[in-house]
Design a protein around this motif. Sequence first.
Motif, PDB file in Angstrom:
ATOM      1  N   LEU A  54      -2.895  -5.330  -5.231  1.00 13.42           N
ATOM      2  CA  LEU A  54      -3.178  -4.035  -5.844  1.00 13.42           C
ATOM      3  C   LEU A  54      -3.604  -4.237  -7.288  1.00 13.42           C
ATOM      4  N   HIS A  55      -4.741  -3.651  -7.666  1.00 10.12           N
ATOM      5  CA  HIS A  55      -5.212  -3.661  -9.048  1.00 10.12           C
ATOM      6  C   HIS A  55      -5.237  -2.222  -9.568  1.00 10.12           C
ATOM      7  N   TRP A  56      -4.665  -2.011 -10.741  1.00  5.05           N
ATOM      8  CA  TRP A  56      -4.659  -0.691 -11.389  1.00  5.05           C
ATOM      9  C   TRP A  56      -5.241  -0.859 -12.790  1.00  5.05           C
ATOM     10  N   ASP A  57      -6.304  -0.104 -13.107  1.00  8.94           N
ATOM     11  CA  ASP A  57      -6.987  -0.242 -14.401  1.00  8.94           C
ATOM     12  C   ASP A  57      -6.750   0.942 -15.331  1.00  8.94           C
ATOM     13  N   GLN A  95      -7.001   2.864  -8.539  1.00  8.01           N
ATOM     14  CA  GLN A  95      -6.410   1.719  -7.859  1.00  8.01           C
ATOM     15  C   GLN A  95      -7.454   1.069  -6.961  1.00  8.01           C
ATOM     16  N   ARG A  96      -7.302  -0.217  -6.772  1.00  9.68           N
ATOM     17  CA  ARG A  96      -8.204  -0.971  -5.900  1.00  9.68           C
ATOM     18  C   ARG A  96      -7.381  -2.026  -5.168  1.00  9.68           C
ATOM     19  N   ARG A 101      -2.412  -1.771 -17.493  1.00  9.73           N
ATOM     20  CA  ARG A 101      -3.309  -2.452 -16.564  1.00  9.73           C
ATOM     21  C   ARG A 101      -2.474  -3.493 -15.838  1.00  9.73           C
ATOM     22  N   SER A 151      -1.735  -5.870 -11.967  1.00  9.36           N
ATOM     23  CA  SER A 151      -2.060  -6.333 -10.619  1.00  9.36           C
ATOM     24  C   SER A 151      -0.774  -6.780  -9.952  1.00  9.36           C
ATOM     25  N   SER A 196       2.544   1.644  -3.530  1.00 10.17           N
ATOM     26  CA  SER A 196       1.680   1.584  -4.712  1.00 10.17           C
ATOM     27  C   SER A 196       1.841   2.796  -5.624  1.00 10.17           C
ATOM     28  N   ILE A 222       2.192   2.972  -9.811  1.00  9.95           N
ATOM     29  CA  ILE A 222       1.153   3.650 -10.592  1.00  9.95           C
ATOM     30  C   ILE A 222       1.747   4.817 -11.381  1.00  9.95           C
ATOM     31  N   ARG A 256       0.837  -1.203   0.000  1.00  9.63           N
ATOM     32  CA  ARG A 256       0.000   0.000   0.000  1.00  9.63           C
ATOM     33  C   ARG A 256       0.874   1.256   0.000  1.00  9.63           C
TER      34      ARG A 256
END
Length: 261
Positions: A173-176, A180-181, A163, A165, A152, A156, A149
């Motif tokens: 961590l997921h970045w689209d 971020q999620r 895209r 993870s 991150s 990013i 966290r």
Amino acid sequence: MIYAAIVQRPDDLDEFRSIARRLLAAGVAPAGVAWSSGQTESLFQRALPQGERIAAVPRSFVTLASAVICHRDDQRWSLLYQALWRLDRGESALMRQVSDPLMHRLLRMADAVRHDQHRMTAFLRFRMVRENDDELYIAWYQPRHRVLRRTSAFFIDRFANMRFSILTPDLTLHWDRHAQRFAPGLRREDGSSNDAVEEWWRRYYAAIFNPARSNARMMQRHMPKHFWRDLPEASLITQLVNEAAGRTDQMIRGNADKRRS
């Protein structure tokens, strides 16, 4: 009875702050608190006080706490609250007393977290997979501390147009490309074994490897074997080191031939 301070998210500084403010408002000394993770059953039933009081602390304490909270030492919350309690009780010079046993321990913990962050940015490797006719990059990494966290923003900022993870045992961590999620941690087996990007890393590493500066002991100091299993280029290290002496001799003979000609 001792108060039970249960932290649900073990790397969340804001949650620690909220609990600490309620304890300070009730005048609860460090000895009167049992800190634990939300994943642990607590034997102490006394609920936290309801009121909050914000303590006036130096910015350096917030900076220190934001790193220490990511350490795996289960005593980190208790140690931070001890420091907060002392600052709130008038020990304004505490942050400068590096020889103080409490401060010494907290500073070492913060250094360990920052060092682990640096290693994560250096040793994490992405693998490309296809998902719905789009590229998705997946990386598995096992940090020594809970630094995903906190780190991150680095990934990013560096890979904003990808895209991706990042999977760790603690957190994912997921970045689209837009937001971020974070999700629960995953196992190494949940990542992809696609070799497209791994092969690029191996070619790149072999190209930049300098046999004249090969030092296996120094290499392991900067790249401990703990990380090798997650590095695609690690499969080349032994071979490249073994060939280093011969390649260095060839370089020397080649330079000598050029001078004679």
